[in-house]
Design an enzyme around this catalytic site. Structure first.
Site, short mmCIF file in Angstrom:
data_model
loop_
_atom_site.label_atom_id
_atom_site.label_comp_id
_atom_site.label_asym_id
_atom_site.label_seq_id
_atom_site.Cartn_x
_atom_site.Cartn_y
_atom_site.Cartn_z
N SER A 28 0.88 -1.17 0.11
CA SER A 28 -0.22 0.11 -0.13
C SER A 28 0.98 1.20 0.18
CB SER A 28 -0.82 -0.01 1.44
OG SER A 28 -1.35 1.13 1.30
N TYR A 62 -2.91 1.70 10.55
CA TYR A 62 -2.72 1.15 9.15
C TYR A 62 -1.54 1.13 8.80
CZ TYR A 62 -4.04 -0.63 4.65
OH TYR A 62 -3.89 -1.32 3.34
N LYS A 66 1.03 -1.76 7.42
CA LYS A 66 1.73 -2.00 6.17
C LYS A 66 2.94 -1.98 5.82
CE LYS A 66 -0.75 -3.13 3.36
NZ LYS A 66 -1.33 -4.40 2.90
N PRO A 89 -0.28 0.49 -4.32
CA PRO A 89 -1.32 1.26 -4.75
C PRO A 89 -1.99 2.16 -3.71
CG PRO A 89 -2.05 -0.76 -4.47
CD PRO A 89 -0.53 -0.94 -4.08
N SER A 104 -19.71 -0.13 0.18
CA SER A 104 -18.77 0.32 -0.74
C SER A 104 -18.92 1.71 -1.35
CB SER A 104 -18.38 -0.71 -1.86
OG SER A 104 -17.97 -1.90 -1.20
#
Length: 143
Positions: A28, A62, A66, A89, A104
């Site tokens: 990420s 987060y 990552k 990404p 979503s």
């Protein structure tokens, strides 16, 4: 954070055991931002990692997870000789398939709202990619 690190190690060990030629790690953009100490106007590269202390002080977990998971992957790659490439990404967006307003879509609306956008810009992680382009890039990296 442990599940992400352990999960990454499980995949790496399975790939190594199966004699996979190359593993494409989907990481990420959060593995290298936020990084407020990185010099302004300097492109990010493989030496730029999220500032873990900054994230911990600000409760931004987060990016910590990552970053640690990707660092584990690179260490494993060096130790075991597994060819690893990473793609980092931002938020992947593709066609919206459901006919109604679902969870979503609600997340996307929240992401583009002014308050959320400002928070993301401060943390340095408001990035977007077309899902089809991301898939194409990952397939090419496998070659």
């Amino acid at each position: 954070m442990d599940p992400g690190i352990k999960g990454t190690l499980n995949v790496l060990e399975a790939a190594h055991k199966a004699k996979v030629k190359r593993l494409v790690l989907t990481s990420s953009v959060s593995a290298f931002v936020p990084n407020p100490k990185w010099p302004a106007n300097t492109p990010l590269d493989e030496t730029s990692w999220t500032d873990i202390d900054y994230c911990k002080q600000n409760g931004i977990w987060y990016p910590v997870a990552k970053t640690l998971a990707e660092k584990v992957a690179w260490e494993f790659s060096k130790e075991k000789g597994l060819d690893v490439v990473a793609v980092n990404p931002g938020t992947a967006l593709g066609p919206i398939l459901p006919p109604d307003f679902n969870a979503s879509l609600a997340m996307i609306v929240r992401l583009v709202s002014v308050g959320w956008r400002q928070k993301q810009q401060e943390e340095g992680s408001l990035t977007w990619i077309n899902l089809k382009l991301e898939i194409t890039a990952q397939c090419r990296m496998q070659q």
